[in-house]
Design a protein around this motif. Structure first.
Motif, mmCIF file in Angstrom:
data_model
loop_
_atom_site.group_PDB
_atom_site.id
_atom_site.type_symbol
_atom_site.label_atom_id
_atom_site.label_comp_id
_atom_site.label_asym_id
_atom_site.label_seq_id
_atom_site.Cartn_x
_atom_site.Cartn_y
_atom_site.Cartn_z
ATOM 1 N N PHE A 55 0.847 -1.186 0.000
ATOM 2 C CA PHE A 55 0.000 0.000 0.000
ATOM 3 C C PHE A 55 0.885 1.240 0.000
ATOM 4 C CE2 PHE A 55 -2.274 -3.387 2.252
ATOM 5 C CZ PHE A 55 -3.454 -3.454 1.536
ATOM 6 N N GLY A 56 0.844 2.005 -1.084
ATOM 7 C CA GLY A 56 1.618 3.240 -1.148
ATOM 8 C C GLY A 56 1.095 4.284 -0.175
ATOM 9 N N THR A 57 1.772 5.393 -0.100
ATOM 10 C CA THR A 57 1.432 6.437 0.865
ATOM 11 C C THR A 57 0.008 6.934 0.650
ATOM 12 O OG1 THR A 57 3.746 7.123 0.961
ATOM 13 C CG2 THR A 57 2.100 8.685 1.773
ATOM 14 N N HIS A 58 -0.764 6.940 1.744
ATOM 15 C CA HIS A 58 -2.160 7.356 1.694
ATOM 16 C C HIS A 58 -2.562 7.886 3.069
ATOM 17 C CE1 HIS A 58 -2.173 3.173 3.055
ATOM 18 N NE2 HIS A 58 -3.321 3.436 3.673
ATOM 19 N N PRO A 59 -3.642 8.678 3.152
ATOM 20 C CA PRO A 59 -3.989 9.319 4.422
ATOM 21 C C PRO A 59 -5.068 8.580 5.211
ATOM 22 C CG PRO A 59 -5.205 10.364 2.645
ATOM 23 C CD PRO A 59 -4.381 9.264 2.016
ATOM 24 N N HIS A 60 -5.083 8.827 6.527
ATOM 25 C CA HIS A 60 -6.179 8.422 7.417
ATOM 26 C C HIS A 60 -6.345 9.507 8.465
ATOM 27 C CE1 HIS A 60 -6.623 4.344 5.924
ATOM 28 N NE2 HIS A 60 -5.313 4.171 6.016
ATOM 29 N N GLU A 61 -7.551 9.581 9.024
ATOM 30 C CA GLU A 61 -7.775 10.445 10.177
ATOM 31 C C GLU A 61 -8.878 9.846 11.044
ATOM 32 O OE1 GLU A 61 -10.908 13.747 8.399
ATOM 33 O OE2 GLU A 61 -8.761 14.181 8.309
ATOM 34 N N ASN A 62 -8.799 10.146 12.346
ATOM 35 C CA ASN A 62 -9.816 9.757 13.325
ATOM 36 C C ASN A 62 -10.199 8.280 13.211
ATOM 37 O OD1 ASN A 62 -10.085 12.239 14.731
ATOM 38 N ND2 ASN A 62 -11.250 13.061 13.010
ATOM 39 N N MET A 63 -9.176 7.421 13.244
ATOM 40 C CA MET A 63 -9.389 5.985 13.262
ATOM 41 C C MET A 63 -8.230 5.330 14.015
ATOM 42 S SD MET A 63 -11.667 3.781 12.334
ATOM 43 C CE MET A 63 -12.592 4.512 10.973
ATOM 44 N N GLU A 64 -8.560 4.301 14.803
ATOM 45 C CA GLU A 64 -7.547 3.480 15.466
ATOM 46 C C GLU A 64 -7.292 2.284 14.548
ATOM 47 O OE1 GLU A 64 -6.432 4.468 19.007
ATOM 48 O OE2 GLU A 64 -7.147 6.144 17.786
ATOM 49 N N ILE A 65 -6.079 2.172 14.018
ATOM 50 C CA ILE A 65 -5.762 1.172 12.999
ATOM 51 C C ILE A 65 -4.758 0.177 13.584
ATOM 52 C CG2 ILE A 65 -4.838 0.781 10.696
ATOM 53 C CD1 ILE A 65 -5.749 3.670 10.025
ATOM 54 N N LEU A 66 -5.226 -1.053 13.760
ATOM 55 C CA LEU A 66 -4.435 -2.116 14.367
ATOM 56 C C LEU A 66 -4.038 -3.117 13.289
ATOM 57 C CD1 LEU A 66 -3.407 -3.514 17.018
ATOM 58 C CD2 LEU A 66 -5.639 -4.658 17.106
ATOM 59 N N THR A 67 -2.747 -3.422 13.213
ATOM 60 C CA THR A 67 -2.230 -4.382 12.243
ATOM 61 C C THR A 67 -1.625 -5.563 12.976
ATOM 62 O OG1 THR A 67 -1.779 -2.653 10.608
ATOM 63 C CG2 THR A 67 -0.599 -4.728 10.349
ATOM 64 N N CYS A 68 -2.002 -6.768 12.563
ATOM 65 C CA CYS A 68 -1.470 -8.012 13.113
ATOM 66 C C CYS A 68 -0.806 -8.774 11.973
ATOM 67 C CB CYS A 68 -2.606 -8.832 13.726
ATOM 68 S SG CYS A 68 -2.187 -10.546 14.091
ATOM 69 N N VAL A 69 0.503 -8.933 12.029
ATOM 70 C CA VAL A 69 1.218 -9.664 10.980
ATOM 71 C C VAL A 69 1.288 -11.139 11.371
ATOM 72 C CG1 VAL A 69 3.370 -9.894 9.700
ATOM 73 C CG2 VAL A 69 2.530 -7.624 10.303
ATOM 74 N N ALA A 96 -4.725 7.517 14.146
ATOM 75 C CA ALA A 96 -4.581 8.506 13.084
ATOM 76 C C ALA A 96 -4.920 9.922 13.547
ATOM 77 C CB ALA A 96 -5.455 8.120 11.894
ATOM 78 N N GLY A 97 -5.871 10.055 14.477
ATOM 79 C CA GLY A 97 -6.180 11.369 15.028
ATOM 80 C C GLY A 97 -6.439 12.423 13.977
ATOM 81 N N THR A 98 -5.750 13.558 14.098
ATOM 82 C CA THR A 98 -5.971 14.688 13.195
ATOM 83 C C THR A 98 -5.532 14.402 11.759
ATOM 84 O OG1 THR A 98 -3.849 15.605 13.903
ATOM 85 C CG2 THR A 98 -5.829 16.461 14.990
ATOM 86 N N GLY A 99 -4.779 13.343 11.573
ATOM 87 C CA GLY A 99 -4.394 12.957 10.220
ATOM 88 C C GLY A 99 -2.970 12.467 10.138
ATOM 89 N N VAL A 100 -2.777 11.397 9.376
ATOM 90 C CA VAL A 100 -1.444 10.843 9.177
ATOM 91 C C VAL A 100 -1.380 10.234 7.772
ATOM 92 C CG1 VAL A 100 -2.035 8.593 10.172
ATOM 93 C CG2 VAL A 100 0.339 9.353 10.188
ATOM 94 N N GLN A 101 -0.217 10.315 7.175
ATOM 95 C CA GLN A 101 0.052 9.650 5.901
ATOM 96 C C GLN A 101 0.972 8.460 6.187
ATOM 97 O OE1 GLN A 101 -0.428 10.920 2.468
ATOM 98 N NE2 GLN A 101 -1.555 12.778 3.010
ATOM 99 N N HIS A 102 0.690 7.320 5.540
ATOM 100 C CA HIS A 102 1.563 6.163 5.793
ATOM 101 C C HIS A 102 1.557 5.227 4.599
ATOM 102 C CE1 HIS A 102 -1.246 2.676 6.764
ATOM 103 N NE2 HIS A 102 -2.070 3.676 6.483
ATOM 104 N N SER A 103 2.556 4.341 4.566
ATOM 105 C CA SER A 103 2.637 3.265 3.579
ATOM 106 C C SER A 103 2.968 1.969 4.305
ATOM 107 C CB SER A 103 3.703 3.567 2.524
ATOM 108 O OG SER A 103 4.993 3.648 3.119
ATOM 109 N N GLU A 104 2.499 0.857 3.724
ATOM 110 C CA GLU A 104 2.793 -0.480 4.251
ATOM 111 C C GLU A 104 3.230 -1.326 3.057
ATOM 112 O OE1 GLU A 104 2.516 -0.864 7.539
ATOM 113 O OE2 GLU A 104 1.417 1.008 7.907
ATOM 114 N N MET A 105 4.518 -1.672 2.993
ATOM 115 C CA MET A 105 5.079 -2.333 1.816
ATOM 116 C C MET A 105 5.714 -3.671 2.184
ATOM 117 S SD MET A 105 4.333 -0.088 -0.503
ATOM 118 C CE MET A 105 5.232 -0.795 -1.892
ATOM 119 N N ASN A 106 5.515 -4.638 1.312
ATOM 120 C CA ASN A 106 6.195 -5.915 1.432
ATOM 121 C C ASN A 106 7.450 -5.853 0.566
ATOM 122 O OD1 ASN A 106 7.098 -8.536 1.499
ATOM 123 N ND2 ASN A 106 5.296 -9.427 0.517
ATOM 124 N N ASN A 107 8.573 -5.609 1.189
ATOM 125 C CA ASN A 107 9.844 -5.516 0.463
ATOM 126 C C ASN A 107 10.573 -6.846 0.376
ATOM 127 O OD1 ASN A 107 9.579 -2.706 0.006
ATOM 128 N ND2 ASN A 107 10.322 -2.273 2.083
#
Length: 232
Positions: A55-69, A96-107
């Protein structure tokens, strides 16, 4: 509240090149009005990401995002300055709160299998933050592991009156479900379990209100969401 079994085959299945994903609740191009979340739980995406994609860089706001690998390693980068590797057995919580940009990549050279979980916060427009822990329940089976919660007893702090616990339960073992809130939702990652008269298999989930007991019908891994009653 009556128990409701969400069968794995009723999830949305999207195959889009490098991404093979199953949506427990409506997400992206897959929409079903019967599946819009449970209480404050909005997303459970079961993602398999091909090597050298993500997932390339993209925004989120006002969400709790939990990732389990569950398998492999995902590379995280965000606008808060975090650059981290999340390997199998690790968990990440991005508020994410007021806003964050992030990426999640399988390198890496092999696929990554992970769950992405979104929970609505009870505080809007808070400062974004990032947390990450190692907690592999296979190393300590037959017990609950508290991953996130609103209080200091949790490994990671979530902005919601909810707890997320995980366990690996060996065949014929039992675990008590003793809720702090009003809504219980158990999602099975692998294996098969029984809660009262309901059989819950891999990919299935069970929504129920009462405290109960989980029995493993085979070696199983699952996540329990202890959620507040949804507000109208």
């Amino acid at each position: 509240m009556n128990a409701f079994l969400h069968h794995a085959e009723n999830r949305g299945h999207v195959q889009a090149g490098w991404l093979d994903t199953k949506h427990s609740f409506s997400f992206g191009s897959w929409y079903d009005p019967k599946y819009m979340g449970v209480s404050v739980l909005r997303v459970i995406n079961d993602d398999t990401i091909a090597a050298h994609h993500g997932f390339g860089t993209h925004p989120h706001e006002n969400m709790e995002i939990l990732t389990c690998v569950l398998e492999g390693t995902i590379s995280h980068k965000d606008s808060m300055g975090n650059e981290r590797q999340i390997t199998a057995g690790e968990w990440q919580l991005m508020s994410a709160g007021t806003g964050v940009q992030h990426s999640e990549m399988n390198n890496g050279d092999t696929p990554v299998h992970m769950l992405q979980i979104w929970i609505h916060p009870d505080v809007q427009d808070a400062e974004p933050n990032y947390q990450q822990i190692q907690c592999n329940p296979h190393q300590q089976p037959n017990q609950w592991h508290l991953i996130v919660g609103p209080n200091d007893n949790a490994a990671m702090h979530i902005r919601q009156q909810a707890e997320v616990k995980t366990a690996v339960l060996k065949k014929d073992h039992l675990l008590a479900v003793e809720a702090t809130q009003q809504v219980n939702y158990v999602h099975v990652i692998s294996g098969a379990i029984q809660i009262e008269d309901q059989i819950v298999k891999a990919g299935d989930a069970l929504l129920f209100a009462e405290n109960s007991e989980i029995k493993a019908l085979e070696d199983s891994q699952f996540i329990w969401f202890d959620l507040p009653q949804a507000k109208n």
